[in-house]
Design an enzyme around this catalytic site. Structure first.
Site, PDB file in Angstrom:
ATOM      1  N   ALA A 285       0.880  -1.165   0.000  1.00 52.70           N
ATOM      2  CA  ALA A 285       0.000   0.000   0.000  1.00 52.70           C
ATOM      3  C   ALA A 285       0.919   1.217   0.000  1.00 52.70           C
ATOM      4  O   ALA A 285       1.662   1.446   0.946  1.00 52.70           O
ATOM      5  CB  ALA A 285      -0.897   0.003   1.233  1.00 52.70           C
ATOM      6  N   SER A 286       0.888   1.986  -1.075  1.00 54.74           N
ATOM      7  CA  SER A 286       1.795   3.126  -1.209  1.00 54.74           C
ATOM      8  C   SER A 286       1.502   4.183  -0.156  1.00 54.74           C
ATOM      9  O   SER A 286       0.425   4.214   0.462  1.00 54.74           O
ATOM     10  CB  SER A 286       1.661   3.741  -2.600  1.00 54.74           C
ATOM     11  OG  SER A 286       2.036   2.833  -3.599  1.00 54.74           O
TER      12      SER A 286
END
Length: 390
Positions: free
Chosen positions: A100-101
């Site tokens: 998850a950036s």
């Protein structure tokens, strides 16, 4: 986590407020960020990644719910898979392969995508599904197709999207092929690092459409976000916006094992010379010099090995031949020793590229751009009129 969780709602509001203050999040996306919480798309075990140290720390929702909640809404990247799913222990694996950036990166990329009502978007790399959820909420589920190569990751994202009440087209497949059934698209958003822009993405874009992708060369792990506009002739061209770093498309990862036979013994029969170019001149993680070297020395992989004694060895490997070079830098010495072997003089090319960059006034990555055609990719400085193959 329920969408109606009061704690989650407060944390989501605080995250949106912080991103608005920095300018990463625009007002047009603020409501969507508040309505589609990041936590809803995360697995029970994540690894919070420290960008400065490179360390990843496991956080379990069942063991530490408060810590997990803080991580879910913190502006840090979270690794969600290691080693293409082969690693299942709580300790970090070898290679992070899904994540998850950072919320600030997600917000800024959505800002740069430049969507408006009614646009159709193709997303390459579903990951957790949070970015797809944000797009589906903003544009409507029917206007988004997202493609994920890992079947387990795609299934988890699909379930998370359903929990959020969103139903975009979620496809298990190779994103390099796009998704022609949904074409043409007004926007193509790539959420994995690429070394070659797929011609399928151009073919499936409308003229005037935009392809936004983290792009780089095999010279380093660096990516720079490029915003390409698709022309009537099917080509696409545009500038690099800023440095980022993403996990690479699986079929575009660099396999370092391919270089095992390049240097059977060091230095062997390599030619030896000296250079006044210093190790810092080659650039560090997010510095433009390193990115520019990759543009100017195509088909070259580069890595630096450092020792506790203060010695550093910069390696350069040709991707198509057995040519290699190494520059050995020793603390306190004004010159480095250079070794080169094979028909391609890789260090000579690197040194020439550095001289050119300095001679141009040390331009940052934002003065460079990329043009993609059916024949390949070309980089340019200040405009596409004068370009070179990469």
């Amino acid at each position: 986590m329920s969408l109606k969780s009061e704690q989650g709602r407060r944390a989501s509001d605080e995250l949106a407020r912080a991103l608005l203050e920095t300018g990463a999040l625009t007002p047009g996306w603020a409501g969507t960020f508040r309505a589609v919480p990041r936590a809803l798309f995360l697995p029970d075990l994540v690894w919070a990644h420290d960008m400065a140290t490179g360390r990843s720390v496991p956080i379990s929702r069942s063991d530490d719910p408060a810590g997990w909640e803080r991580a879910a809404y913190a502006n840090v990247p979270l690794v969600t898979q290691w080693d293409d799913g082969q690693h299942t222990a709580s300790a970090p694996g070898s290679v992070p392969t899904s994540s998850a950036s950072m919320p600030s990166v997600v917000a800024a990329m959505l800002r740069d995508l430049g969507v408006s009502d009614g646009m159709r978007v193709l997303e390459i790399g579903t990951g957790t599904g949070w970015n797809a959820g944000l797009l589906a909420h903003r544009l409507g589920s029917g206007n988004l197709v997202t493609v994920e190569i890992d079947e387990a990751v795609a299934d988890q994202a699909r379930q998370a999207l359903l929990r959020a009440g969103l139903h975009p087209g979620t496809v298990h497949g190779d994103g390099g092929g796009g998704w022609p059934e949904g074409a043409p698209y007004d926007r193509v958003m790539v959420t994995a690092g690429v070394r070659a822009v797929s011609p399928r993405w151009l073919e499936q874009s409308r003229p005037g459409g935009v392809i936004l992708a983290p792009w780089g060369t095999h010279y380093s792990d660096q990516d720079a976000l490029v915003r390409l506009t698709v022309g009537e002739d099917g080509s696409a061209s545009g500038p690099f916006l800023r440095m980022v770093e993403f996990m690479k498309l699986r079929d575009q990862r660099l396999d370092w094992n391919r270089f095992r036979g390049h240097v059977p013994d060091f230095p062997g029969d390599a030619d030896v010379s000296r250079t006044t170019v210093a190790l810092p001149d080659l650039g560090d993680r997010y510095e433009p010099a390193r990115f520019v070297m990759g543009l100017c020395v195509p088909g070259c992989a580069h890595v630096v090995n450092r020792s506790d004694s203060g010695t550093a060895k910069a390696w350069f490997f040709d991707l198509t031949s057995r040519s290699w070079a190494a520059a050995v830098f020793r603390s306190g010495e004004p010159e480095a020793t250079v070794y080169q072997s094979g028909p391609r003089r890789l260090w000579d090319e690197v040194e020439a590229a550095h001289r050119w960059w300095v001679g141009q006034g040390e331009p940052s990555h934002t003065r460079f751009g990329l043009t993609v055609t059916a024949e390949g990719q070309r980089a340019w400085l200040d405009g596409p009129a004068d370009s070179w193959a990469v």
